[in-house]
Design a protein around this motif. Structure first.
Motif, PDB file in Angstrom:
ATOM      1  N   THR A 404       1.120  -0.702   0.100  1.00  0.00           N
ATOM      2  CA  THR A 404      -0.014  -0.201  -0.077  1.00  0.00           C
ATOM      3  C   THR A 404       0.877   1.449   0.080  1.00  0.00           C
ATOM      4  O   THR A 404       0.586   2.106  -0.584  1.00  0.00           O
ATOM      5  CB  THR A 404      -0.760   0.133   1.205  1.00  0.00           C
ATOM      6  OG1 THR A 404      -0.153  -0.131   2.539  1.00  0.00           O
ATOM      7  CG2 THR A 404      -2.007  -1.002   1.160  1.00  0.00           C
ATOM      8  N   LEU A 405       1.600   1.025   0.296  1.00  0.00           N
ATOM      9  CA  LEU A 405       3.163   1.938   0.991  1.00  0.00           C
ATOM     10  C   LEU A 405       3.396   2.687  -0.866  1.00  0.00           C
ATOM     11  O   LEU A 405       3.403   3.703  -0.699  1.00  0.00           O
ATOM     12  CB  LEU A 405       4.139   1.979   1.617  1.00  0.00           C
ATOM     13  CG  LEU A 405       5.351   2.972   2.214  1.00  0.00           C
ATOM     14  CD1 LEU A 405       5.554   3.314   2.889  1.00  0.00           C
ATOM     15  CD2 LEU A 405       6.479   3.356   0.988  1.00  0.00           C
ATOM     16  N   GLU A 406       3.216   1.761  -1.072  1.00  0.00           N
ATOM     17  CA  GLU A 406       3.891   1.615  -2.591  1.00  0.00           C
ATOM     18  C   GLU A 406       2.987   2.270  -3.843  1.00  0.00           C
ATOM     19  O   GLU A 406       3.145   2.967  -4.853  1.00  0.00           O
ATOM     20  CB  GLU A 406       4.587   0.848  -3.709  1.00  0.00           C
ATOM     21  CG  GLU A 406       5.420   0.193  -5.096  1.00  0.00           C
ATOM     22  CD  GLU A 406       5.514  -1.064  -5.433  1.00  0.00           C
ATOM     23  OE1 GLU A 406       5.666  -0.933  -6.428  1.00  0.00           O
ATOM     24  OE2 GLU A 406       6.117  -1.682  -4.313  1.00  0.00           O
ATOM     25  N   CYS A 407       1.513   1.750  -3.293  1.00  0.00           N
ATOM     26  CA  CYS A 407       0.915   2.501  -4.121  1.00  0.00           C
ATOM     27  C   CYS A 407       0.940   4.037  -4.050  1.00  0.00           C
ATOM     28  O   CYS A 407       0.453   4.871  -5.118  1.00  0.00           O
ATOM     29  CB  CYS A 407      -0.955   1.988  -3.429  1.00  0.00           C
ATOM     30  SG  CYS A 407      -1.542   0.721  -3.801  1.00  0.00           S
ATOM     31  N   LEU A 408       1.054   5.128  -2.764  1.00  0.00           N
ATOM     32  CA  LEU A 408       1.448   5.959  -3.260  1.00  0.00           C
ATOM     33  C   LEU A 408       3.506   6.556  -3.726  1.00  0.00           C
ATOM     34  O   LEU A 408       2.696   8.109  -3.870  1.00  0.00           O
ATOM     35  CB  LEU A 408       1.014   7.115  -1.653  1.00  0.00           C
ATOM     36  CG  LEU A 408      -0.221   7.095  -0.236  1.00  0.00           C
ATOM     37  CD1 LEU A 408      -0.674   5.525  -0.766  1.00  0.00           C
ATOM     38  CD2 LEU A 408       0.090   7.444   0.736  1.00  0.00           C
ATOM     39  N   GLY A 409       3.302   5.982  -3.879  1.00  0.00           N
ATOM     40  CA  GLY A 409       5.119   6.250  -5.008  1.00  0.00           C
ATOM     41  C   GLY A 409       5.689   6.973  -3.327  1.00  0.00           C
ATOM     42  O   GLY A 409       6.392   6.455  -2.686  1.00  0.00           O
ATOM     43  N   GLY A 410       6.295   8.095  -4.531  1.00  0.00           N
ATOM     44  CA  GLY A 410       7.374   8.775  -3.468  1.00  0.00           C
ATOM     45  C   GLY A 410       6.525   9.369  -2.407  1.00  0.00           C
ATOM     46  O   GLY A 410       6.888   9.967  -0.639  1.00  0.00           O
ATOM     47  N   ASN A 411       5.178   9.893  -2.623  1.00  0.00           N
ATOM     48  CA  ASN A 411       4.847  10.060  -1.618  1.00  0.00           C
ATOM     49  C   ASN A 411       4.380   9.763   0.048  1.00  0.00           C
ATOM     50  O   ASN A 411       4.600   9.780   0.918  1.00  0.00           O
ATOM     51  CB  ASN A 411       3.247  10.803  -1.608  1.00  0.00           C
ATOM     52  CG  ASN A 411       3.324  12.408  -3.039  1.00  0.00           C
ATOM     53  OD1 ASN A 411       4.033  12.633  -2.766  1.00  0.00           O
ATOM     54  ND2 ASN A 411       2.559  11.730  -3.334  1.00  0.00           N
ATOM     55  N   GLY A 412       4.510   8.314  -0.663  1.00  0.00           N
ATOM     56  CA  GLY A 412       4.193   7.039   0.237  1.00  0.00           C
ATOM     57  C   GLY A 412       5.614   7.503   1.563  1.00  0.00           C
ATOM     58  O   GLY A 412       5.443   6.654   2.553  1.00  0.00           O
ATOM     59  N   TYR A 413       6.788   7.559   0.939  1.00  0.00           N
ATOM     60  CA  TYR A 413       7.908   7.293   1.678  1.00  0.00           C
ATOM     61  C   TYR A 413       8.283   8.453   2.478  1.00  0.00           C
ATOM     62  O   TYR A 413       8.888   8.651   3.585  1.00  0.00           O
ATOM     63  CB  TYR A 413       9.055   6.779   0.477  1.00  0.00           C
ATOM     64  CG  TYR A 413      10.125   6.787   1.263  1.00  0.00           C
ATOM     65  CD1 TYR A 413      10.266   4.572   1.569  1.00  0.00           C
ATOM     66  CD2 TYR A 413      11.532   6.304   1.497  1.00  0.00           C
ATOM     67  CE1 TYR A 413      11.068   4.326   2.024  1.00  0.00           C
ATOM     68  CE2 TYR A 413      12.248   5.497   2.109  1.00  0.00           C
ATOM     69  CZ  TYR A 413      12.071   4.201   1.956  1.00  0.00           C
ATOM     70  OH  TYR A 413      12.957   4.117   2.420  1.00  0.00           O
ATOM     71  N   ASP A 414       7.258   9.633   2.344  1.00  0.00           N
ATOM     72  CA  ASP A 414       7.550  11.199   3.412  1.00  0.00           C
ATOM     73  C   ASP A 414       7.195  11.051   4.541  1.00  0.00           C
ATOM     74  O   ASP A 414       5.117  10.584   4.917  1.00  0.00           O
ATOM     75  CB  ASP A 414       7.011  12.064   2.272  1.00  0.00           C
ATOM     76  CG  ASP A 414       6.863  13.078   3.151  1.00  0.00           C
ATOM     77  OD1 ASP A 414       7.213  13.183   4.352  1.00  0.00           O
ATOM     78  OD2 ASP A 414       6.863  14.436   1.954  1.00  0.00           O
ATOM     79  N   GLU A 415       7.344  10.447   5.308  1.00  0.00           N
ATOM     80  CA  GLU A 415       6.758  10.643   7.058  1.00  0.00           C
ATOM     81  C   GLU A 415       4.831  11.732   6.622  1.00  0.00           C
ATOM     82  O   GLU A 415       4.454  11.140   7.936  1.00  0.00           O
ATOM     83  CB  GLU A 415       7.837  11.571   7.967  1.00  0.00           C
ATOM     84  CG  GLU A 415       8.499  10.109   8.076  1.00  0.00           C
ATOM     85  CD  GLU A 415       8.393   9.066   8.899  1.00  0.00           C
ATOM     86  OE1 GLU A 415       7.996   9.143   9.604  1.00  0.00           O
ATOM     87  OE2 GLU A 415       9.712   8.459   9.506  1.00  0.00           O
ATOM     88  N   ALA A 416       5.228  12.913   6.563  1.00  0.00           N
ATOM     89  CA  ALA A 416       3.917  13.376   6.431  1.00  0.00           C
ATOM     90  C   ALA A 416       2.855  12.514   6.045  1.00  0.00           C
ATOM     91  O   ALA A 416       1.565  13.337   6.178  1.00  0.00           O
ATOM     92  CB  ALA A 416       3.892  14.713   5.387  1.00  0.00           C
ATOM     93  N   SER A 417       3.369  12.344   4.828  1.00  0.00           N
ATOM     94  CA  SER A 417       1.590  10.927   5.045  1.00  0.00           C
ATOM     95  C   SER A 417       1.215   9.824   5.580  1.00  0.00           C
ATOM     96  O   SER A 417       0.776   9.427   5.270  1.00  0.00           O
ATOM     97  CB  SER A 417       2.017   9.842   3.600  1.00  0.00           C
ATOM     98  OG  SER A 417       3.368   9.262   3.896  1.00  0.00           O
ATOM     99  N   GLY A 418       1.914  10.121   6.902  1.00  0.00           N
ATOM    100  CA  GLY A 418       1.642   8.749   7.662  1.00  0.00           C
ATOM    101  C   GLY A 418       2.427   7.169   7.239  1.00  0.00           C
ATOM    102  O   GLY A 418       1.577   6.544   8.367  1.00  0.00           O
ATOM    103  N   MET A 419       2.418   6.720   6.178  1.00  0.00           N
ATOM    104  CA  MET A 419       2.977   5.671   5.494  1.00  0.00           C
ATOM    105  C   MET A 419       3.923   5.079   6.333  1.00  0.00           C
ATOM    106  O   MET A 419       3.656   3.456   6.384  1.00  0.00           O
ATOM    107  CB  MET A 419       2.732   5.211   3.740  1.00  0.00           C
ATOM    108  CG  MET A 419       1.210   5.962   3.589  1.00  0.00           C
ATOM    109  SD  MET A 419       0.321   4.236   3.655  1.00  0.00           S
ATOM    110  CE  MET A 419       0.200   3.010   3.140  1.00  0.00           C
TER     111      MET A 419
END
Length: 551
Positions: A404-419
């Motif tokens: 699911t983190l990968e579904c967000l791409g780079g955004n998912g690797y950012d702490e601000a996303s919560g992922m």
């Protein structure tokens, strides 16, 4: 010579924000057909209004901010006061207390034991799952408080004193005389540094006193939530390993000896303090028979293992909700991500995993509820199914959260996303209350010592007999593997994995829409699945599965 004043330059129009998903807040986290259908099916439809009320809290921007703050501003240990006196207290950010107030107030801790309505434990389970979707760390003391009640009943006088406060819906923090508080939280001290899972290797000793109390001396290795009020602790008595109740504050208001050596620096679960306490002439009361400590505390462990399944299912659902939300708003190559064929395959596959986990978790909660009301068949089913489910659902959590983190791409690797916080939390339930090997071997123990658990498990599977040929074939194969041959421990992981999949398949065939049940049986039972998510066959009813995703 004069220098001309610099001229202002027009602001470059390069920072317009487009094609970004908005934060997933302001929603009802319980607005999920898989969850609500399961609650109805397991007998707690009377709870749905309260569940949705709690779901709106869990999806609110305020609660999501608290969850972030509780993990960014971690608990801090104070061993001494300014004068040098031992205090052994842990300070939490106010956000943590806000989370605890709401979750305990919603009945996710011990209140189900005081609720006589059928389905009370199912209602509590659903609330627990929604609270886990919000933040996992504060659920540890909530879970242990729920789980301590049946174990404490092995000491009726202690239960009479403390159970009304353990079943309270009031969060009342602070070290004070337990009977003077409006609500209590409980914890557990089992493992030691030299033994871990092998609790019979424990060296903490217990010595009986003339007044009927005991004194403990030793060191525990991993005791979470040290600011809780009461703890069940294992120690070696003259008659063998025994279970004891240890309060942080004694009945006379004095502090019991509970020296916190340090807090663990953990991978995740940062909002929850986990400690190494030292006992030195620590006052305790015997719970259950002397020498029967494992048998006594295992009732607590069984309930916390149930919560591991519920917590993982809720955590999986939250990760899926974040991925689905992102793909509904993000466009790529001229279309929304959720409409791209390969992403639809990934999301559908993740949806199958989540629906199977949620359905199984609520089935266990229903069994727990009916077992508490005297249903021996459900108690037998719970014995084997808890070990099977705890192994598999907790194992699937890290892989699914990573996808699911990968579904967000780079955004998912950012702490601000919560992922990243979800990802760090993902391995915890697979370790807590018994790793994968422990639960696989516990399955073998149940098959050997409690054959009635296999009969109840068989009845559950075969209630779907004839509904799907792939399920029937998988069950026939599994029955052959359940024979306890000499190499059973070596094969235990393969067997428990298949047992979990067959159990999930049986539940989905009976209770899920045809699109979900068919795709699950094809991919998980008939072997039509790759090693990664997103490998469902072209004939899958993707639309039917995707409409079951959380909002």
């Amino acid at each position: 010579m004069t220098t001309a004043a610099p001229t202002s330059r027009p602001t470059a129009a390069t920072h317009e924000v487009t094609n970004q998903a908005p934060p997933l807040t302001g929603h009802d986290a319980a607005d999920d057909p898989v969850l609500t259908e399961g609650v109805r099916r397991e007998g707690a439809d009377w709870h749905l209004d309260d569940l949705h009320r709690f779901g709106r809290y869990a999806g609110s921007e305020e609660a999501r901010t608290w969850a972030d703050q509780a993990n960014r501003y971690e608990p801090e240990l104070r061993t001494h006061d300014r004068y040098g006196h031992r205090v052994d207290e842990v300070d939490f950010h106010p956000a943590y207390h806000s989370l605890m107030t709401a979750t305990v107030g919603a009945g996710a801790a011990g209140s189900a034991w005081a609720d006589e309505r059928p389905g009370a434990h199912v209602a509590r389970a659903a609330t627990f799952m929604v609270a886990t979707m919000l933040e996992q760390g504060h659920m540890c003391p909530v879970s242990m408080t729920y789980a301590v009640v049946p174990a404490l009943r092995n000491a009726p006088e202690l239960a009479k004193t403390y159970e009304p406060l353990l079943t309270s819906t009031v969060y009342d923090p602070g070290l004070r005389t337990p009977t003077g508080k409006r609500g209590l939280l409980a914890g557990m001290g089992m493992t030691e540094k030299q033994g871990g899972t092998d609790v019979r290797a424990n060296t903490t000793t217990a010595t009986e006193q003339a007044d009927g109390t005991w004194r403990l001396r030793g060191h525990k290795w991993f005791t979470s939530a040290p600011m809780n009020d009461l703890f069940l602790v294992l120690a070696q008595a003259p008659g063998g390993l025994s279970c004891f109740l240890v309060p942080r504050v004694l009945p006379d208001g004095s502090r019991n000896t509970f020296r916190i050596q340090r807090l663990k620096d953990k991978l995740g679960n940062r909002s929850n303090a986990s400690s190494e306490p030292e006992f030195d002439d620590t006052v305790a009361w015997l719970v259950g028979a002397e020498g029967k400590g494992v048998r006594t505390i295992i009732e607590m462990v069984t309930m916390t293992r149930l919560d591991c399944v519920l917590g993982s299912a809720g955590h999986i659902r939250e990760a899926l909700a974040q991925a689905a939300h992102h793909t509904r708003h993000r466009s790529v190559f001229g279309a929304k991500l959720i409409d791209q064929p390969l992403m639809r395959n990934v999301l559908a596959d993740l949806g199958l995993e989540s629906e199977a986990a949620t359905t199984l978790g609520l089935r266990l909660a229903g069994a727990a509820d009916r077992a508490q009301r005297g249903d021996s068949q459900e108690r037998a089913f719970l014995r084997l199914a808890t070990a099977v489910s705890k192994y598999w659902v907790c194992k699937r959590q890290p892989a699914l959260v990573a996808e699911t983190l990968e579904c967000l791409g780079g955004n998912g690797y950012d702490e601000a996303s919560g992922m990243p916080r979800l990802y760090r939390e993902a391995p915890l339930n697979g370790i807590w209350e018994g790793s994968g090997n422990v639960n696989a071997l516990d399955m073998l123990r149940a098959l050997t010592r409690e054959p009635e658990s296999l009969e109840a498990f068989r009845a559950e599977i075969e209630s779907a007999s004839g509904a799907d040929a792939r399920l029937d074939a998988a069950w026939r194969e599994l029955k052959n593997h359940l024979s306890l041959t000499e190499d059973a421990p070596l094969r235990a992981r393969r067997v428990i994995e298949r047992a979990a999949l067959v159990l999930q398949g049986s539940l989905l065939v009976r209770h899920a829409p045809a699109a979900v049940a068919d795709a699950f049986c094809a991919s998980r039972l008939a072997g039509d699945q790759g090693l990664a998510f997103g490998t469902l066959s072209p004939g899958t009813d993707f639309a039917g599965i995707l409409q079951r995703l959380p909002a």
